[in-house]
Design a protein around this motif. Structure first.
Motif, short mmCIF file in Angstrom:
data_model
loop_
_atom_site.label_atom_id
_atom_site.label_comp_id
_atom_site.label_asym_id
_atom_site.label_seq_id
_atom_site.Cartn_x
_atom_site.Cartn_y
_atom_site.Cartn_z
N PHE A 94 4.55 0.17 4.69
CA PHE A 94 3.85 -1.03 4.25
C PHE A 94 3.90 -1.23 2.73
O PHE A 94 3.83 -2.36 2.25
CB PHE A 94 2.40 -0.98 4.72
CG PHE A 94 2.26 -0.78 6.20
CD1 PHE A 94 2.65 -1.77 7.09
CD2 PHE A 94 1.80 0.42 6.72
CE1 PHE A 94 2.55 -1.58 8.46
CE2 PHE A 94 1.69 0.62 8.09
CZ PHE A 94 2.07 -0.38 8.95
N THR A 95 4.02 -0.16 1.97
CA THR A 95 4.03 -0.31 0.51
C THR A 95 5.40 -0.71 -0.02
O THR A 95 5.49 -1.35 -1.07
CB THR A 95 3.58 0.99 -0.18
OG1 THR A 95 4.46 2.05 0.19
CG2 THR A 95 2.15 1.36 0.21
N SER A 96 6.46 -0.34 0.70
CA SER A 96 7.80 -0.72 0.26
C SER A 96 8.08 -2.16 0.63
O SER A 96 7.78 -2.60 1.75
CB SER A 96 8.84 0.19 0.91
OG SER A 96 10.15 -0.31 0.66
N ASN A 97 8.69 -2.89 -0.29
CA ASN A 97 9.00 -4.29 -0.03
C ASN A 97 10.18 -4.45 0.92
O ASN A 97 10.54 -5.56 1.30
CB ASN A 97 9.30 -5.01 -1.35
CG ASN A 97 9.13 -6.51 -1.23
OD1 ASN A 97 8.15 -6.98 -0.67
ND2 ASN A 97 10.08 -7.27 -1.75
N GLY B 176 5.88 -4.99 5.22
CA GLY B 176 4.92 -5.81 4.47
C GLY B 176 3.56 -5.14 4.41
O GLY B 176 3.18 -4.37 5.29
N ARG B 177 2.81 -5.45 3.40
CA ARG B 177 1.60 -4.69 3.10
C ARG B 177 0.48 -4.93 4.11
O ARG B 177 0.46 -5.95 4.82
CB ARG B 177 1.11 -5.01 1.69
CG ARG B 177 0.45 -6.37 1.52
CD ARG B 177 0.17 -6.66 0.05
NE ARG B 177 -0.54 -7.92 -0.13
CZ ARG B 177 -1.85 -8.00 -0.32
NH1 ARG B 177 -2.58 -6.90 -0.37
NH2 ARG B 177 -2.44 -9.18 -0.48
N LEU B 178 -0.44 -3.97 4.13
CA LEU B 178 -1.67 -4.09 4.89
C LEU B 178 -2.79 -4.46 3.93
O LEU B 178 -3.11 -3.68 3.02
CB LEU B 178 -2.02 -2.78 5.60
CG LEU B 178 -1.04 -2.27 6.65
CD1 LEU B 178 -1.59 -1.00 7.32
CD2 LEU B 178 -0.77 -3.32 7.71
N ALA B 179 -3.36 -5.62 4.11
CA ALA B 179 -4.47 -6.06 3.27
C ALA B 179 -5.73 -6.13 4.13
O ALA B 179 -5.67 -6.33 5.34
CB ALA B 179 -4.17 -7.43 2.66
#
Length: 362
Positions: free
Chosen positions: A185-188, A192-195
């Motif tokens: 999730f942190t790598s583009n 995609g990120r977890l918000a």
């Protein structure tokens, strides 16, 4: 003069293009739009509060002699060259990119037409999952159906998008309580990120800006953005202790009940939003990683006793006892199979031109 006219024409065209309407982004739906998975706490699992009075039926169906012999021969061939599912941390950068690229390939392909209103081949899978609710959740058919569903997805990636790598799996016990810190999730380059703090559209990673056209729920088809809403207090329940609690149960149906309401439900709800939509959660591509974890835990449970690959118990959604002859279907994406074909991941049975043959890296 002629050059001046050309420049004026180009300028006019650019000006017109700049004011052409753009497609509006898909709406970000509120958390209340998504029907969450029913959770079972570890303490309730340890107390057996999810089990029906008297337990599940204990009459297990076993292979007949001829079927068993055929399975043994196919399994021996499989053992000589099994497919091995690789945990994400050991998965190479090249393999990761190929996997993500194959998923995007399916998203770019037209739908088969067999699962309206799916808008892509990928959404065929989402619509299939939505159509088969609640037959495939809330009853012991859950684990075995999702095993075949995940394998079918892998075979379609292979046959239609050229994905010839090992399938990755995700050991969530190593990330329990801190899913958002995983480089998944942190790598583009990946999911995609977890918000947290409420559903938010995924705006980075390989699936940024994705529109989900299936769901939410079972009866609606409302285009909405791929959104997440991480709650690490829930992802913390995807820990090895909870997995071991479930895997300490002695029969399939009891173990399934614990797995489905335990780490499975907490993983979905912990990622949140689209992933917490019981019917249409496959809209989020991380679905496949989560279910690789659940299938892995199922396989580890089976490894404790060889009989667990040749027997099954419990009833389906309609109250029919599960047997090794019970049919599992993915509605034509791949052939219908008997549970006996897929109960053992190393069965080697040929399905749609491919052997059902895999194991996990650990």
């Amino acid at each position: 003069m002629r050059s001046s006219l050309v420049l004026l024409a180009i300028s006019a065209a650019l000006s017109s293009a700049s004011i052409l309407p753009r497609a509006a982004p898909a709406p970000n739906l509120p958390a209340s739009s998504f029907t969450k998975f029913q959770e079972l706490s570890q303490s309730d699992a340890e107390a057996g509060k999810d089990l029906p009075p008297g337990g599940f039926n204990t009459t297990s169906s076993r292979f007949g002699a001829s079927s068993g012999a055929a399975q043994t021969a196919a399994s021996a061939a499989c053992s000589a060259a099994p497919n091995i599912r690789i945990e994400w941390r050991s998965y190479s950068t090249s393999d990761r990119q190929a996997f993500i690229g194959a998923i995007k390939c399916l998203m770019g392909k037209p739908p088969s037409g067999q699962f309206p209103p799916a808008t892509s081949r990928y959404e065929d899978f989402v619509r299939l999952h939505q159509m088969w609710m609640p037959n495939i959740h809330g009853n012991p058919k859950f684990l075995i159906w999702h095993r075949y569903y995940l394998w079918t997805f892998q075979m379609v990636l292979r046959d239609e998008c050229g994905f010839n790598r090992a399938l990755p799996w995700w050991d969530e016990t190593l990330d329990a309580g801190r899913f958002a810190q995983s480089d998944m999730f942190t790598s583009n380059d990946y999911f995609g990120r977890l918000a947290g703090g409420g559903p938010s559209c995924v705006t980075n990673g390989a699936f940024a800006g994705l529109t989900c056209n299936i769901g939410p729920g079972t009866s609606t088809t409302t285009p909405h953005c791929l959104s997440r809403n991480v709650d690490e207090s829930l992802t913390s329940q995807c820990n090895s202790g909870f997995v071991n609690t479930c895997n300490s149960r002695g029969d399939y149906a009891s173990m399934e009940s614990c797995s489905e309401g335990g780490p499975h439900a907490y993983g979905h709800n912990g990622i949140g939003a689209v992933m917490s939509d019981v019917s249409a959660s496959p809209s989020d591509p991380v679905f496949w990683m989560h279910h690789s974890f659940i299938d892995h835990n199922f396989r580890i449970w089976q490894n404790q006793d060889p009989a667990r690959t040749t027997t099954i118990n419990g009833n389906d959604h309609f109250g029919n006892p599960l047997t090794m002859d019970t049919i599992v279907t993915v509605a034509g994406i791949r052939p219908d199979v008997k549970i006996s074909d897929i109960m053992n991941t190393m069965s080697g049975v040929m399905i749609g031109g491919h052997p059902f043959c895999y194991k996990y890296s650990y």
